[in-house]
Design an enzyme around this catalytic site. Structure first.
Site, PDB file in Angstrom:
ATOM      1  N   GLU A 162       1.559  -8.397  11.655  1.00  0.00           N
ATOM      2  CA  GLU A 162       1.324  -8.115  10.236  1.00  0.00           C
ATOM      3  C   GLU A 162       2.662  -7.904   9.513  1.00  0.00           C
ATOM      4  O   GLU A 162       2.857  -8.395   8.415  1.00  0.00           O
ATOM      5  CB  GLU A 162       0.435  -6.867  10.142  1.00  0.00           C
ATOM      6  CG  GLU A 162      -0.034  -6.508   8.750  1.00  0.00           C
ATOM      7  CD  GLU A 162      -0.876  -5.224   8.756  1.00  0.00           C
ATOM      8  OE1 GLU A 162      -1.021  -4.579   9.827  1.00  0.00           O
ATOM      9  OE2 GLU A 162      -1.378  -4.858   7.671  1.00  0.00           O
TER      10      GLU A 162
ATOM     11  N   ASP B 175       0.757  -1.257   0.000  1.00  0.00           N
ATOM     12  CA  ASP B 175       0.000   0.000   0.000  1.00  0.00           C
ATOM     13  C   ASP B 175       0.791   1.313   0.000  1.00  0.00           C
ATOM     14  O   ASP B 175       0.475   2.206  -0.746  1.00  0.00           O
ATOM     15  CB  ASP B 175      -0.948   0.012   1.212  1.00  0.00           C
ATOM     16  CG  ASP B 175      -1.953  -1.119   1.140  1.00  0.00           C
ATOM     17  OD1 ASP B 175      -1.785  -2.047   0.339  1.00  0.00           O
ATOM     18  OD2 ASP B 175      -2.927  -1.077   1.913  1.00  0.00           O
TER      19      ASP B 175
END
Ligand code: GLC
Length: 437
Positions: A402, A171
């Site tokens: 993550e 992202d």
């Protein structure tokens, strides 16, 4: 942590993140819906202990496919107010062929479902049962590939574009900074939700979010029409990771159609495949950096940075042996060293590297998983083992986060290097696969 204990914990995470509607969230709070490429990795994890859930995960994703073959990046099967931007912002219904059943975003994510089906087939014992499942859903995956080649390749090159950084999966990579420099979006007023779950220093900035929202607004103003987006979007990129995933999945579809005895689509897949691999090698390799790079289709130039996406073609069998060797050397020189875990998401020797911030430096388990298999396939046994062992060590030390700090020193006193969401589904799912290897 001992191997079996990691596997047990990983299974628990997946089970906890499973929703009664039949899909699995990437992690509680931060990501409360179904994400396209997450669902693939998650399904592979389930294949080791709960095959019905593995199938369900894929079915719920494919159920949200649009009439034109497009599969969205987020499917909003349920409501949640812990996430921004949600369905009312994205307004997928603007596109005339969008799903009438499920609201979603109007952008996609790397096409991994094809190769995930083959991976699941590799893992399960009851091959016949899995083949009959694959038979039922493979045409939908094929339709998705057809969508990419017909709608996302305006110059008919065999390389597809992405129009938003969220489509890349990486992202806030520093790669996009060059694009942001060409834009000047308005200052949007909105309430961030991600930073209520995760420390802001580990997430994108407000200004970055303005850029993200602005590209969506542009796409919406064209009702998510692919042709208009290709003409108007300030962000138009041929991404090496995205295209490598498509190529890897083409290969799997060819193999799987062979296994189920349906040869009707194999010739077309092979045509796409040959063209894509050739053009990929011609256009996305930088002789200067000795690595694959992103191509900015809007401004017609390569973007000269090395990231973990640069090495993903190894997983898809794209480089020849000689080029693979050059690529591996680049990885070792820039990303390797005794003081670092492999593989940082962005070039640690570059000034844009940030070891804590999302895709600007931290290690991600899904990229490591691909690198492990890619390196192994090309015969780099030791290095592939290192990538695998580093992944296991990061999770044992920090937990199922993550993303992870690549600097070993961070983990010496306190195990502080896990960032972003915790109990993260694909970290759990892929470590189950790695530990079975
Ligand atoms: C983040 C990641 C993206 C992932 C999503 C859900 O946005 O960058 O790749 O799919 O989280 O886990």
């Amino acid at each position: 942590m001992e191997k079996n204990k990691i596997i047990e914990e990983a299974k628990e995470i997946l089970i906890k993140n499973f929703q009664k509607e039949g899909f699995t969230i990437p992690c509680e709070g931060l990501y409360p819906f179904q994400w396209k490429w997450d669902s693939g990795f998650i399904a592979l994890g389930y294949a080791y202990f709960d095959i019905p859930k593995a199938k369900k995960e894929i079915e719920t994703l494919l159920d949200a496919q649009w009439n034109n073959g497009f599969i969205p990046h987020i499917v909003f099967h349920t409501d949640s107010d812990t996430y921004f931007p949600g369905p009312d912002f994205h307004q997928s219904e603007l596109h005339p062929q969008s799903s009438k059943k499920w609201r979603s975003t109007g952008m996609t994510q790397p096409p991994i479902t094809g190769f995930i089906l083959e991976e699941i087939y590799r893992v399960v014992e009851d091959k016949a049962d899995m083949l009959s499942f694959i038979k039922k859903c493979i045409d939908k995956v094929y339709r998705n590939h057809q969508y990419f080649y017909e709608q996302r390749d305006p110059k008919n090159e065999g390389l597809v574009y992405i129009y938003h950084n969220w489509e890349s999966g990486t992202d806030n990579s520093p790669i996009w900074d060059d694009i942001w420099d060409t834009m000047n979006p308005p200052e949007y007023e909105f309430e961030r939700r991600d930073t209520t779950h995760v420390d802001a220093s580990q997430r994108p900035s407000k200004r970055e979010y303005d850029h993200y929202l602005h590209i969506i607004e542009i796409a919406k103003s064209h009702n998510y029409d692919d042709k208009e987006i290709a003409e108007k979007s300030p962000f138009l990129i041929q991404d090496p990771l995205f295209n490598a995933m498509l190529i890897k999945s083409n290969e799997s579809l060819i193999n799987l159609y062979g296994l189920i005895g349906d040869r009707s689509k194999i010739a077309q897949l092979k045509k796409w495949q040959e063209k894509s691999i050739q053009r990929y090698n011609e256009k996305l390799f930088s002789e200067k950096l000795n690595a694959y790079v992103h191509y900015d289709l809007r401004n017609d130039k390569q973007i000269a940075y090395v990231s973990s996406s640069s090495f993903s073609p190894l997983f898809a069998g794209i480089p020849d042996k000689k080029r693979a060797e050059i690529l591996v050397k680049t990885m070792q020189e820039r990303f390797g060293g005794d003081d670092k875990y492999l593989c940082a998401s962005f070039d640690p020797t570059n000034e844009r590297f940030n070891p804590k911030k999302y895709w600007r430096g931290p290690v991600w388990i899904n990229l490591n998983w691909m690198l492990y298999y890619g390196l192994k396939e090309y015969g780099y046994k030791e290095l592939s083992e290192q990538v695998k062992n580093d992944s296991i060590e990061l999770i044992s030390k920090a937990g199922f986060y993550e993303y992870f700090d690549s600097r070993k020193e961070i983990y010496v006193d306190k195990n502080k290097g896990g960032y972003g969401g915790n109990n993260f589904s694909w970290s759990a799912a892929l470590i189950i696969d790695l530990l079975h290897n």
